[in-house]
Write a protein that holds these residues in place. Structure first.
Motif, PDB file in Angstrom:
ATOM      1  N   ILE A  64       0.849  -1.198   0.000  1.00  0.00           N
ATOM      2  CA  ILE A  64       0.000   0.000   0.000  1.00  0.00           C
ATOM      3  C   ILE A  64       0.884   1.247   0.000  1.00  0.00           C
ATOM      4  O   ILE A  64       1.805   1.361   0.808  1.00  0.00           O
ATOM      5  CB  ILE A  64      -0.885   0.057   1.273  1.00  0.00           C
ATOM      6  CG1 ILE A  64      -1.721  -1.216   1.430  1.00  0.00           C
ATOM      7  CG2 ILE A  64      -1.774   1.311   1.250  1.00  0.00           C
ATOM      8  CD1 ILE A  64      -2.400  -1.346   2.788  1.00  0.00           C
ATOM      9  N   VAL A  65       0.581   2.169  -0.898  1.00  0.00           N
ATOM     10  CA  VAL A  65       1.247   3.480  -0.885  1.00  0.00           C
ATOM     11  C   VAL A  65       0.175   4.529  -0.634  1.00  0.00           C
ATOM     12  O   VAL A  65      -0.857   4.540  -1.315  1.00  0.00           O
ATOM     13  CB  VAL A  65       1.930   3.786  -2.234  1.00  0.00           C
ATOM     14  CG1 VAL A  65       2.576   5.173  -2.207  1.00  0.00           C
ATOM     15  CG2 VAL A  65       2.970   2.728  -2.576  1.00  0.00           C
ATOM     16  N   THR A  66       0.389   5.391   0.353  1.00  0.00           N
ATOM     17  CA  THR A  66      -0.534   6.512   0.536  1.00  0.00           C
ATOM     18  C   THR A  66       0.188   7.737  -0.033  1.00  0.00           C
ATOM     19  O   THR A  66       1.190   8.172   0.506  1.00  0.00           O
ATOM     20  CB  THR A  66      -0.926   6.701   2.016  1.00  0.00           C
ATOM     21  OG1 THR A  66       0.213   7.084   2.768  1.00  0.00           O
ATOM     22  CG2 THR A  66      -1.529   5.442   2.608  1.00  0.00           C
ATOM     23  N   ALA A  67      -0.332   8.242  -1.153  1.00  0.00           N
ATOM     24  CA  ALA A  67       0.420   9.242  -1.907  1.00  0.00           C
ATOM     25  C   ALA A  67      -0.222  10.633  -1.853  1.00  0.00           C
ATOM     26  O   ALA A  67      -1.429  10.773  -1.988  1.00  0.00           O
ATOM     27  CB  ALA A  67       0.551   8.790  -3.361  1.00  0.00           C
ATOM     28  N   ASN A  68       0.614  11.644  -1.655  1.00  0.00           N
ATOM     29  CA  ASN A  68       0.169  13.042  -1.661  1.00  0.00           C
ATOM     30  C   ASN A  68       0.750  13.738  -2.906  1.00  0.00           C
ATOM     31  O   ASN A  68       1.510  13.125  -3.670  1.00  0.00           O
ATOM     32  CB  ASN A  68       0.584  13.722  -0.338  1.00  0.00           C
ATOM     33  CG  ASN A  68       2.085  13.648  -0.126  1.00  0.00           C
ATOM     34  OD1 ASN A  68       2.850  13.433  -1.066  1.00  0.00           O
ATOM     35  ND2 ASN A  68       2.514  13.820   1.101  1.00  0.00           N
ATOM     36  N   PRO A  69       0.418  14.997  -3.116  1.00  0.00           N
ATOM     37  CA  PRO A  69       0.930  15.695  -4.304  1.00  0.00           C
ATOM     38  C   PRO A  69       2.459  15.659  -4.401  1.00  0.00           C
ATOM     39  O   PRO A  69       3.017  15.541  -5.503  1.00  0.00           O
ATOM     40  CB  PRO A  69       0.432  17.134  -4.111  1.00  0.00           C
ATOM     41  CG  PRO A  69      -0.828  16.981  -3.352  1.00  0.00           C
ATOM     42  CD  PRO A  69      -0.567  15.849  -2.401  1.00  0.00           C
ATOM     43  N   GLU A  70       3.133  15.751  -3.268  1.00  0.00           N
ATOM     44  CA  GLU A  70       4.600  15.731  -3.277  1.00  0.00           C
ATOM     45  C   GLU A  70       5.112  14.416  -3.895  1.00  0.00           C
ATOM     46  O   GLU A  70       6.068  14.416  -4.680  1.00  0.00           O
ATOM     47  CB  GLU A  70       5.064  15.826  -1.822  1.00  0.00           C
ATOM     48  CG  GLU A  70       6.262  16.691  -1.624  1.00  0.00           C
ATOM     49  CD  GLU A  70       6.736  16.619  -0.189  1.00  0.00           C
ATOM     50  OE1 GLU A  70       5.911  16.458   0.735  1.00  0.00           O
ATOM     51  OE2 GLU A  70       7.959  16.703  -0.005  1.00  0.00           O
TER      52      GLU A  70
ATOM     53  N   PRO B 249       5.150 -11.656   9.698  1.00  0.00           N
ATOM     54  CA  PRO B 249       4.069 -10.879  10.312  1.00  0.00           C
ATOM     55  C   PRO B 249       2.889 -10.651   9.361  1.00  0.00           C
ATOM     56  O   PRO B 249       3.062 -10.710   8.143  1.00  0.00           O
ATOM     57  CB  PRO B 249       4.751  -9.537  10.628  1.00  0.00           C
ATOM     58  CG  PRO B 249       5.877  -9.439   9.674  1.00  0.00           C
ATOM     59  CD  PRO B 249       6.350 -10.841   9.424  1.00  0.00           C
ATOM     60  N   ASP B 250       1.717 -10.405   9.928  1.00  0.00           N
ATOM     61  CA  ASP B 250       0.563 -10.093   9.077  1.00  0.00           C
ATOM     62  C   ASP B 250       0.719  -8.715   8.443  1.00  0.00           C
ATOM     63  O   ASP B 250       0.267  -8.492   7.332  1.00  0.00           O
ATOM     64  CB  ASP B 250      -0.725 -10.150   9.909  1.00  0.00           C
ATOM     65  CG  ASP B 250      -1.004 -11.557  10.398  1.00  0.00           C
ATOM     66  OD1 ASP B 250      -1.227 -12.424   9.532  1.00  0.00           O
ATOM     67  OD2 ASP B 250      -0.957 -11.790  11.621  1.00  0.00           O
ATOM     68  N   PHE B 251       1.340  -7.794   9.199  1.00  0.00           N
ATOM     69  CA  PHE B 251       1.523  -6.435   8.688  1.00  0.00           C
ATOM     70  C   PHE B 251       2.968  -5.977   8.894  1.00  0.00           C
ATOM     71  O   PHE B 251       3.558  -6.244   9.946  1.00  0.00           O
ATOM     72  CB  PHE B 251       0.627  -5.434   9.442  1.00  0.00           C
ATOM     73  CG  PHE B 251      -0.841  -5.649   9.204  1.00  0.00           C
ATOM     74  CD1 PHE B 251      -1.488  -5.000   8.168  1.00  0.00           C
ATOM     75  CD2 PHE B 251      -1.558  -6.515  10.024  1.00  0.00           C
ATOM     76  CE1 PHE B 251      -2.837  -5.200   7.934  1.00  0.00           C
ATOM     77  CE2 PHE B 251      -2.919  -6.727   9.801  1.00  0.00           C
ATOM     78  CZ  PHE B 251      -3.557  -6.072   8.758  1.00  0.00           C
TER      79      PHE B 251
ATOM     80  N   TRP C 117       2.117  -4.779   3.434  1.00  0.00           N
ATOM     81  CA  TRP C 117       3.239  -3.864   3.623  1.00  0.00           C
ATOM     82  C   TRP C 117       2.758  -2.442   3.344  1.00  0.00           C
ATOM     83  O   TRP C 117       2.165  -2.185   2.280  1.00  0.00           O
ATOM     84  CB  TRP C 117       4.372  -4.182   2.642  1.00  0.00           C
ATOM     85  CG  TRP C 117       5.008  -5.540   2.781  1.00  0.00           C
ATOM     86  CD1 TRP C 117       4.444  -6.746   2.464  1.00  0.00           C
ATOM     87  CD2 TRP C 117       6.333  -5.824   3.240  1.00  0.00           C
ATOM     88  NE1 TRP C 117       5.355  -7.760   2.696  1.00  0.00           N
ATOM     89  CE2 TRP C 117       6.523  -7.214   3.174  1.00  0.00           C
ATOM     90  CE3 TRP C 117       7.406  -5.032   3.688  1.00  0.00           C
ATOM     91  CZ2 TRP C 117       7.708  -7.854   3.539  1.00  0.00           C
ATOM     92  CZ3 TRP C 117       8.591  -5.655   4.053  1.00  0.00           C
ATOM     93  CH2 TRP C 117       8.735  -7.050   3.989  1.00  0.00           C
ATOM     94  N   MET C 118       3.011  -1.542   4.261  1.00  0.00           N
ATOM     95  CA  MET C 118       2.561  -0.169   4.010  1.00  0.00           C
ATOM     96  C   MET C 118       3.582   0.852   4.506  1.00  0.00           C
ATOM     97  O   MET C 118       4.112   0.737   5.610  1.00  0.00           O
ATOM     98  CB  MET C 118       1.217   0.083   4.706  1.00  0.00           C
ATOM     99  CG  MET C 118       0.730   1.516   4.526  1.00  0.00           C
ATOM    100  SD  MET C 118      -1.010   1.832   4.941  1.00  0.00           S
ATOM    101  CE  MET C 118      -0.910   1.990   6.675  1.00  0.00           C
ATOM    102  N   GLY C 119       3.836   1.875   3.692  1.00  0.00           N
ATOM    103  CA  GLY C 119       4.668   2.999   4.112  1.00  0.00           C
ATOM    104  C   GLY C 119       3.799   3.987   4.859  1.00  0.00           C
ATOM    105  O   GLY C 119       2.732   4.350   4.376  1.00  0.00           O
ATOM    106  N   VAL C 120       4.240   4.415   6.046  1.00  0.00           N
ATOM    107  CA  VAL C 120       3.383   5.287   6.863  1.00  0.00           C
ATOM    108  C   VAL C 120       4.044   6.613   7.239  1.00  0.00           C
ATOM    109  O   VAL C 120       3.576   7.311   8.141  1.00  0.00           O
ATOM    110  CB  VAL C 120       2.849   4.557   8.134  1.00  0.00           C
ATOM    111  CG1 VAL C 120       1.900   3.432   7.746  1.00  0.00           C
ATOM    112  CG2 VAL C 120       3.972   4.008   9.003  1.00  0.00           C
ATOM    113  N   GLY C 121       5.116   6.996   6.526  1.00  0.00           N
ATOM    114  CA  GLY C 121       5.713   8.326   6.691  1.00  0.00           C
ATOM    115  C   GLY C 121       6.030   8.696   8.129  1.00  0.00           C
ATOM    116  O   GLY C 121       6.683   7.937   8.839  1.00  0.00           O
ATOM    117  N   GLY C 122       5.538   9.859   8.534  1.00  0.00           N
ATOM    118  CA  GLY C 122       5.846  10.352   9.881  1.00  0.00           C
ATOM    119  C   GLY C 122       4.897   9.855  10.964  1.00  0.00           C
ATOM    120  O   GLY C 122       4.882  10.394  12.077  1.00  0.00           O
ATOM    121  N   SER C 123       4.124   8.804  10.672  1.00  0.00           N
ATOM    122  CA  SER C 123       3.080   8.370  11.617  1.00  0.00           C
ATOM    123  C   SER C 123       3.617   7.924  12.976  1.00  0.00           C
ATOM    124  O   SER C 123       2.951   8.107  14.007  1.00  0.00           O
ATOM    125  CB  SER C 123       2.287   7.194  11.038  1.00  0.00           C
ATOM    126  OG  SER C 123       1.625   7.581   9.879  1.00  0.00           O
TER     127      SER C 123
END
Ligand code: UDP
Length: 248
Positions: free
Chosen positions: A39-45, A157-159, A184-190
């Motif tokens: 999963i990628v959560t994408a913003n304008p940057e 792992p599941d995640f 697999w997910m990238g979560v930036g500054g979370s």
């Protein structure tokens, strides 16, 4: 990318066009079936960065779900005449998946952020999500992937949540996702927000779509990064204009 969701292209990046609820239901189904997902959560940057970096763009095309993180993506979609219902952010998705993992006794592995931050996150997860099996964690400042990846390979792992910021986190996931059929997910500054080192914007700011402004007050050094937004909007309008010309 799986075909379940309608897709919407924003400046050549293909986003899923759906709601948070539908997306989370899909991830739960994927997780239950032990399907390898990215999963990628994408913003304008991120969209702009991908335009300038073909290798990174290729990674995004290989992800299973690219979600609209950031109001700029929602606005861009509306301007282009292909509206999306709502933002699907890294932080909210992480929180929802932690809830779900807790209620289904799933296992997770965390990579990212400074040592003190990741220690705090690990502690928070153990106390607030007692049914989650935290199989391992590592800070985000490492020279090579090897130790982390072999731990993930052993623990399956599941995640796997990776919080090293873009493009690093997506590159890490793309390089290593084959070792475990996880989500697999990238979560930036979370992790910084989870640990309380950085505050997330209060609901008012979020509701009025000025979360970015709150972030700017907290971290003024982000100013340069935020110059991406007007550049992004300019490209969106150019694209819209081109589209109109094609139609006429
Ligand atoms: N970070 C890391 N390793 C690095 C560089 C950054 O773990 O080599 C972490 C940093 O500590 C922070 C996160 O990555 O927790 C990046 O947060 P940012 O808000 O910049 O990410 P974004 O959501 O904007 O991609």
């Amino acid at each position: 990318m799986p075909n379940k969701f309608k897709k919407t292209k924003i400046l050549d990046i293909e986003f899923i066009n759906t709601t948070n609820d539908a997306f989370l239901t899909q991830i739960a189904t994927d997780s239950m079936a032990h399907i390898n997902r990215f999963i990628v959560t994408a913003n304008p940057e991120i969209v702009l960065f991908a335009r300038q970096h073909p290798d990174y763009k290729k990674i995004l095309t290989q992800a299973d779900y690219v979600t609209p993180d950031g109001i700029g993506i929602i606005k861009g979609a509306a301007i282009l005449g292909t509206p999306m219902p709502e933002r699907i952010t890294g932080y909210d998705t992480l929180m929802s998946l932690l809830e779900w993992a807790n209620s289904h006794q799933k296992s997770i592995y965390l990579v990212g952020a400074a040592e003190m931050v990741i220690q705090k996150v690990a502690k928070t997860i153990k106390s607030d999500y007692p049914n989650i099996n935290l199989v391992g964690f590592h800070n985000g400042y490492f020279k090579n992937d090897q130790d982390i990846v072999s731990n993930i390979k052993i623990s399956q792992p599941d995640f796997v949540f990776v919080a090293t910021g873009f493009p690093n986190q997506e590159e890490f996931i793309q390089r290593n996702r084959q070792v475990s059929d996880s989500i697999w997910m990238g979560v930036g500054g979370s992790f910084d927000v989870l640990a309380g080192t950085v505050n997330r914007a209060p609901q008012f700011w979020q509701n009025h779509h000025i979360e970015w402004l709150y972030r700017l007050f907290q971290e003024p050094t982000r100013f340069i990064r935020m110059l991406a937004i007007p550049r992004y909007l300019l490209l969106i309008y150019k694209e819209k204009f081109r589209g109109h010309k094609k139609k006429n």
